[in-house]
Design a protein around this motif. Structure first.
Motif, PDB file in Angstrom:
ATOM      1  N   LEU A 181       0.996  -1.217  -0.028  1.00 28.02           N
ATOM      2  CA  LEU A 181       0.017   0.017  -0.157  1.00 28.02           C
ATOM      3  C   LEU A 181       0.871   1.211  -0.058  1.00 28.02           C
ATOM      4  CD1 LEU A 181      -3.278   0.757   2.472  1.00 28.02           C
ATOM      5  CD2 LEU A 181      -1.360   2.398   1.817  1.00 28.02           C
ATOM      6  N   GLY A 182       0.653   2.125  -0.973  1.00 32.18           N
ATOM      7  CA  GLY A 182       1.437   3.296  -1.093  1.00 32.18           C
ATOM      8  C   GLY A 182       0.495   4.511  -1.012  1.00 32.18           C
ATOM      9  N   LEU A 183       0.342   5.487  -0.193  1.00 35.29           N
ATOM     10  CA  LEU A 183      -0.396   6.656   0.095  1.00 35.29           C
ATOM     11  C   LEU A 183      -0.111   7.428  -1.064  1.00 35.29           C
ATOM     12  CD1 LEU A 183      -0.330   7.245   4.016  1.00 35.29           C
ATOM     13  CD2 LEU A 183      -1.952   6.137   2.510  1.00 35.29           C
ATOM     14  N   ASP A 184      -1.183   7.802  -1.787  1.00 30.47           N
ATOM     15  CA  ASP A 184      -0.964   8.670  -2.965  1.00 30.47           C
ATOM     16  C   ASP A 184      -0.873  10.283  -2.432  1.00 30.47           C
ATOM     17  OD1 ASP A 184      -1.763   6.463  -4.691  1.00 30.47           O
ATOM     18  OD2 ASP A 184      -3.811   7.223  -4.394  1.00 30.47           O
ATOM     19  N   ARG A 185      -0.001  10.989  -2.947  1.00 34.40           N
ATOM     20  CA  ARG A 185       0.431  12.315  -2.666  1.00 34.40           C
ATOM     21  C   ARG A 185       1.057  12.576  -1.196  1.00 34.40           C
ATOM     22  NH1 ARG A 185      -3.076  16.000  -1.832  1.00 34.40           N
ATOM     23  NH2 ARG A 185      -4.554  14.735  -0.935  1.00 34.40           N
ATOM     24  N   PHE A 227       3.103   1.040   3.199  1.00 30.71           N
ATOM     25  CA  PHE A 227       2.728   0.011   4.061  1.00 30.71           C
ATOM     26  C   PHE A 227       2.785  -1.547   3.444  1.00 30.71           C
ATOM     27  CE2 PHE A 227       0.893   3.779   5.631  1.00 30.71           C
ATOM     28  CZ  PHE A 227       0.916   3.525   7.070  1.00 30.71           C
ATOM     29  N   ALA A 228       2.808  -2.748   4.153  1.00 28.57           N
ATOM     30  CA  ALA A 228       2.730  -3.745   3.627  1.00 28.57           C
ATOM     31  C   ALA A 228       1.641  -4.882   4.612  1.00 28.57           C
ATOM     32  CB  ALA A 228       4.109  -4.622   3.589  1.00 28.57           C
ATOM     33  N   ILE A 229       0.909  -5.587   3.904  1.00 25.86           N
ATOM     34  CA  ILE A 229      -0.161  -6.352   4.478  1.00 25.86           C
ATOM     35  C   ILE A 229       0.125  -7.803   4.098  1.00 25.86           C
ATOM     36  CG2 ILE A 229      -2.495  -6.685   5.014  1.00 25.86           C
ATOM     37  CD1 ILE A 229      -2.833  -3.479   3.876  1.00 25.86           C
ATOM     38  N   VAL A 230      -0.098  -8.594   4.926  1.00 23.38           N
ATOM     39  CA  VAL A 230      -0.062 -10.085   4.754  1.00 23.38           C
ATOM     40  C   VAL A 230      -1.469 -10.692   4.932  1.00 23.38           C
ATOM     41  CG1 VAL A 230       0.709 -12.407   5.147  1.00 23.38           C
ATOM     42  CG2 VAL A 230       2.302 -10.493   5.159  1.00 23.38           C
ATOM     43  N   LEU A 231      -2.034 -11.258   3.901  1.00 21.44           N
ATOM     44  CA  LEU A 231      -3.478 -12.005   4.093  1.00 21.44           C
ATOM     45  C   LEU A 231      -3.068 -13.465   3.628  1.00 21.44           C
ATOM     46  CD1 LEU A 231      -5.653  -9.270   2.475  1.00 21.44           C
ATOM     47  CD2 LEU A 231      -5.263  -9.659   4.880  1.00 21.44           C
ATOM     48  N   SER A 232      -3.853 -14.425   4.356  1.00 20.02           N
ATOM     49  CA  SER A 232      -3.888 -15.791   4.008  1.00 20.02           C
ATOM     50  C   SER A 232      -4.986 -16.501   4.263  1.00 20.02           C
ATOM     51  CB  SER A 232      -2.607 -16.457   4.714  1.00 20.02           C
ATOM     52  OG  SER A 232      -2.608 -16.144   6.102  1.00 20.02           O
ATOM     53  N   GLY A 233      -5.009 -17.590   3.693  1.00 18.01           N
ATOM     54  CA  GLY A 233      -6.322 -18.498   3.944  1.00 18.01           C
ATOM     55  C   GLY A 233      -6.702 -19.358   2.447  1.00 18.01           C
ATOM     56  N   PRO A 234      -7.519 -20.280   2.666  1.00 17.90           N
ATOM     57  CA  PRO A 234      -8.016 -20.838   1.580  1.00 17.90           C
ATOM     58  C   PRO A 234      -8.481 -19.941   0.443  1.00 17.90           C
ATOM     59  CG  PRO A 234      -9.221 -21.671   3.463  1.00 17.90           C
ATOM     60  CD  PRO A 234      -8.310 -20.617   4.004  1.00 17.90           C
ATOM     61  N   ARG A 235      -8.065 -20.376  -0.878  1.00 19.49           N
ATOM     62  CA  ARG A 235      -8.519 -19.393  -1.990  1.00 19.49           C
ATOM     63  C   ARG A 235     -10.159 -19.058  -2.171  1.00 19.49           C
ATOM     64  NH1 ARG A 235      -4.362 -18.869  -5.683  1.00 19.49           N
ATOM     65  NH2 ARG A 235      -2.420 -20.239  -5.316  1.00 19.49           N
ATOM     66  N   ALA A 266      -4.965   5.894  -1.657  1.00 20.88           N
ATOM     67  CA  ALA A 266      -4.116   4.614  -1.710  1.00 20.88           C
ATOM     68  C   ALA A 266      -3.844   4.021  -3.058  1.00 20.88           C
ATOM     69  CB  ALA A 266      -4.188   3.770  -0.667  1.00 20.88           C
ATOM     70  N   SER A 267      -3.055   3.459  -3.275  1.00 26.53           N
ATOM     71  CA  SER A 267      -2.633   2.772  -4.486  1.00 26.53           C
ATOM     72  C   SER A 267      -2.036   1.338  -3.908  1.00 26.53           C
ATOM     73  CB  SER A 267      -1.599   3.290  -5.380  1.00 26.53           C
ATOM     74  OG  SER A 267      -2.004   4.356  -6.054  1.00 26.53           O
ATOM     75  N   LEU A 268      -2.788   0.303  -4.192  1.00 24.37           N
ATOM     76  CA  LEU A 268      -2.629  -1.275  -3.866  1.00 24.37           C
ATOM     77  C   LEU A 268      -2.013  -1.999  -5.172  1.00 24.37           C
ATOM     78  CD1 LEU A 268      -5.569  -1.874  -1.692  1.00 24.37           C
ATOM     79  CD2 LEU A 268      -3.598  -0.601  -1.180  1.00 24.37           C
ATOM     80  N   SER A 290       3.734  -3.748  -8.904  1.00 21.91           N
ATOM     81  CA  SER A 290       2.188  -3.335  -9.121  1.00 21.91           C
ATOM     82  C   SER A 290       1.597  -2.242  -8.697  1.00 21.91           C
ATOM     83  CB  SER A 290       1.468  -4.652  -8.632  1.00 21.91           C
ATOM     84  OG  SER A 290       0.033  -4.582  -8.980  1.00 21.91           O
ATOM     85  N   MET A 291       2.183  -1.535  -7.319  1.00 20.59           N
ATOM     86  CA  MET A 291       1.758  -0.512  -6.676  1.00 20.59           C
ATOM     87  C   MET A 291       2.070   0.772  -7.476  1.00 20.59           C
ATOM     88  SD  MET A 291       2.596   2.269  -4.622  1.00 20.59           S
ATOM     89  CE  MET A 291       4.038   1.815  -3.654  1.00 20.59           C
ATOM     90  N   LEU A 292       3.321   0.780  -7.972  1.00 17.65           N
ATOM     91  CA  LEU A 292       4.020   1.823  -8.517  1.00 17.65           C
ATOM     92  C   LEU A 292       3.056   1.864 -10.024  1.00 17.65           C
ATOM     93  CD1 LEU A 292       7.678   1.523  -8.110  1.00 17.65           C
ATOM     94  CD2 LEU A 292       5.968   3.266  -7.029  1.00 17.65           C
ATOM     95  N   HIS A 293       2.665   0.858 -10.873  1.00 18.08           N
ATOM     96  CA  HIS A 293       1.904   0.997 -11.832  1.00 18.08           C
ATOM     97  C   HIS A 293       0.628   1.507 -11.466  1.00 18.08           C
ATOM     98  CE1 HIS A 293       3.965  -1.192 -15.357  1.00 18.08           C
ATOM     99  NE2 HIS A 293       4.862  -1.688 -14.409  1.00 18.08           N
ATOM    100  N   THR A 294      -0.056   1.033 -10.547  1.00 17.56           N
ATOM    101  CA  THR A 294      -1.359   1.621 -10.042  1.00 17.56           C
ATOM    102  C   THR A 294      -1.052   3.250  -9.800  1.00 17.56           C
ATOM    103  OG1 THR A 294      -1.811  -0.528  -9.031  1.00 17.56           O
ATOM    104  CG2 THR A 294      -3.217   1.513  -8.413  1.00 17.56           C
ATOM    105  N   LYS A 295      -0.166   3.675  -9.326  1.00 18.84           N
ATOM    106  CA  LYS A 295      -0.023   5.093  -8.871  1.00 18.84           C
ATOM    107  C   LYS A 295       0.149   5.758 -10.348  1.00 18.84           C
ATOM    108  CE  LYS A 295       2.337   5.611  -4.335  1.00 18.84           C
ATOM    109  NZ  LYS A 295       1.303   6.794  -3.794  1.00 18.84           N
ATOM    110  N   LYS A 296       0.871   5.456 -11.232  1.00 16.74           N
ATOM    111  CA  LYS A 296       1.059   6.082 -12.613  1.00 16.74           C
ATOM    112  C   LYS A 296      -0.307   5.972 -13.029  1.00 16.74           C
ATOM    113  CE  LYS A 296       5.974   4.276 -13.468  1.00 16.74           C
ATOM    114  NZ  LYS A 296       6.775   3.596 -14.121  1.00 16.74           N
TER     115      LYS A 296
END
Length: 582
Positions: A181-185, A227-235, A266-268, A290-296
């Motif tokens: 997660l990158g905060l925009d601006r 920021f970074a977030i980890v999520l896990s579980g069955p698909r 935010a860009s994720l 991927s986050m930087l592509h989202t920002k662009k």
């Protein structure tokens, strides 16, 4: 069982004391003269020493003086035996560091009481020191594991959370997602409102992430507004699109900061295990891409990583080609940055820093071309050239009559894990004629943690050659304080991030002070990097830092300029005085 060493030239007195103490359960060693006593003390390292004052050749005072200068024996309780009760003689011994005096003839109780008292005092001192070290270690470990602004785990602790998210054995339908997660601006907000408001915003974002994902969620702040977030579980149950959309909506509502209302978005970027990487480093890299592509594309959205995002640009390919020819075209240069002994105020070392002067683009940052060199394998040839060239230059300065310098050379992970690395370094040292003790190899924390056993073995071999080892940028990598005890380091370099504004920034001051104390407790020399102000120098000097390097004394210099600096004999005091006159 406590170990006691008796140093006594009177065999009857020595035998009597030995029998008495052994009967009391002590492990007793003896030496019949002062010279033998010093050797025994270094070999046995006893818990307490009893020593006669008057002995031929080496007397008791000389024994004590010698032992107090040696690290392993400097703190051992020391009791003098003497037939003289002269006060001046006693004062001399106490001034040298004796803990007690017994006058011959002494009684059994006199001896046992003196020993018991000294050992009890030493135990109390040891416990107090251990407690202090544990407090400092706990404080430093917290600072190294948690972000000071948000209280979130930092990159180091995030690694542990990622590992825990992958059960062993891993079920076939299990998925782990890393959301970057990158905060925009955020940079604009920080520049316009200042760091205090930026920190308030970061804390507000942290609270909303916890509210959205739950207090038990694995959330880390990496740096700046990221920021970074980890999520896990069955698909089937890990609904990433819905989760990401909920995060965007939560982040996007206004933040009341003091008297202001601030908006951000935010860009994720998302990478999934195992499709987009098997290790945290690759997954973070891909998620950030991927986050930087989202920002662009305007931000306030999320994207799943795909391989095409990592396609290298034509410019980078051209740069790689140019780098392949840089050595043969003599485009690479070595600059030297002085390392200055704070107490003496003189240059005692130099860090070799690689520079690339591109024929068309001019000087290219090492942050740009070093990763390319590592990725392509060019780092091996370039690293060998840097080490040999720097050694030859420092040796030439010594031959010209300048005082011996310690040469510091950075070593990458690609270099150190070569099968012939140790032999190659030994050959370069031999060919250049530089004394091994004048060479210090600098490694970062992240270089060592991937192959701890292998790295420890390699460093041990380098140490056996007489070469010094430094850990660079301490506190900024993935490792923790415990790694200091696993490797044979001589020097710890405090990263410039922690040096900035010490004396004003209470957190950086506390971390730097704790690092210095911990390093010294492990008998490591401390060098502070990036020292730019007299205030920073004063703080480091007052708190026992050994050496500094940074723009306050000198920026990195070309070889001719560095030699002129050596010839000028410029001291730290000269720099301080010049600043006052400016």
């Amino acid at each position: 069982m406590k170990k006691i060493l008796i140093i006594e030239d009177d065999k009857i007195v020595m035998a009597s004391a030995k029998d008495l103490l052994e009967a009391e359960g002590y492990d007793v060693s003896t030496a019949e003269n002062g010279r033998r006593g010093v050797l025994m003390a270094r070999e046995v390292v006893p818990d307490l020493i009893i020593c006669d004052v008057m002995m031929p050749e080496v007397d008791g005072h000389s024994v004590l003086t010698t032992l107090r200068e040696l690290p392993d024996t400097s703190a051992i309780p020391f009791i003098f035996l003497t037939a003289k009760a002269d006060k001046s003689d006693i004062r001399q011994g106490m001034k040298l560091g004796a803990d007690d005096y017994l006058t011959k003839p002494y009684t059994r109780m006199d001896l046992l009481d003196a020993i018991s008292s000294r050992l009890a005092k030493q135990t109390a001192l040891t416990q107090r020191f251990t407690s202090q070290i544990q407090q400092v270690e706990a404080k430093l470990n917290y600072a190294l594991h948690y972000d000071s602004v948000t209280g979130l785990p930092n990159r180091l602790l995030f690694r542990e959370q990622f590992i825990k998210a992958i059960p062993q054995p891993t079920p076939p339908d299990w998925m782990v997602a890393v959301i970057y997660l990158g905060l925009d601006r955020f940079a604009q907000i920080n520049d316009s409102l200042g760091p205090d408001y930026a920190n308030l915003l970061l804390r507000g974002v942290t609270a909303r992430l916890k509210e959205c994902l739950g207090e038990s969620a694995s959330i880390s702040r990496l740096h700046s507004g990221e920021f970074a977030i980890v999520l896990s579980g069955p698909r089937s149950t890990l609904l990433l699109p819905q989760i990401c959309q909920a995060i965007l909506e939560k982040i996007g509502t206004p933040y009341p900061l003091d008297q202001l209302e601030v908006y951000t978005s935010a860009s994720l970027g998302i990478s999934c295990y195992p499709e987009n990487g098997l290790e945290l480093e690759s997954m973070l890299k891909n998620a950030r891409t991927s986050m930087l592509h989202t920002k662009k594309q305007g931000g306030n959205a999320f994207q799943l990583y795909n391989v095409e995002m990592n396609t290298r640009s034509l410019d980078q390919l051209k740069l790689e080609t140019s780098l392949r020819h840089a050595l043969e075209r003599n485009e690479l240069e070595i600059y030297f940055q002085p390392q200055v002994d704070i107490r003496k105020g003189q240059v005692v070392g130099a860090e070799a820093l690689l520079r690339w002067k591109h024929p068309e683009q001019g000087f290219i940052s090492p942050m740009v071309f070093i990763p390319i060199a590592e990725e392509t394998g060019l780092i091996h040839a370039i690293g060998d050239w840097v080490l040999k060239t720097a050694c030859l230059k420092v040796k030439s300065w010594q031959d010209a009559g300048y005082p011996p310098l310690r040469l510091a050379v950075n070593i990458s992970s690609r270099q150190i894990y070569q099968p012939n690395f140790t032999a190659k370094v030994a050959q370069i040292v031999k060919d250049t004629g530089l004394a091994p003790q004048n060479l210090e190899l600098e490694l970062t924390e992240s270089t060592l943690i991937h192959e701890v056993d292998s790295a420890s073995s390699i460093l041990g071999k380098l140490k056996s050659l007489g070469i010094q080892i430094a850990i660079d940028d301490f506190g900024t990598g993935f490792s923790s304080l415990s790694y200091l005890k696993q490797f044979p380091f001589d020097t710890l370099k405090v990263d410039r991030y922690f040096v900035q504004n010490i004396g004003q920034d209470s957190e950086n001051s506390a971390i730097t002070l704790a690092t210095i104390q911990m390093a010294h407790s492990l008998n490591l020399k401390v060098i502070a990097e990036g020292v730019e102000t007299e205030r920073e120098l004063d703080f480091l000097s007052q708190h026992g830092c050994d050496e500094i390097q940074g723009y306050f004394y000198s920026r990195p210099l070309a070889q001719d300029s560095f030699e002129k600096l050596l010839a000028s004999k410029k001291s730290l005091q000269d720099v301080i005085q010049a600043n006052k006159l400016a």
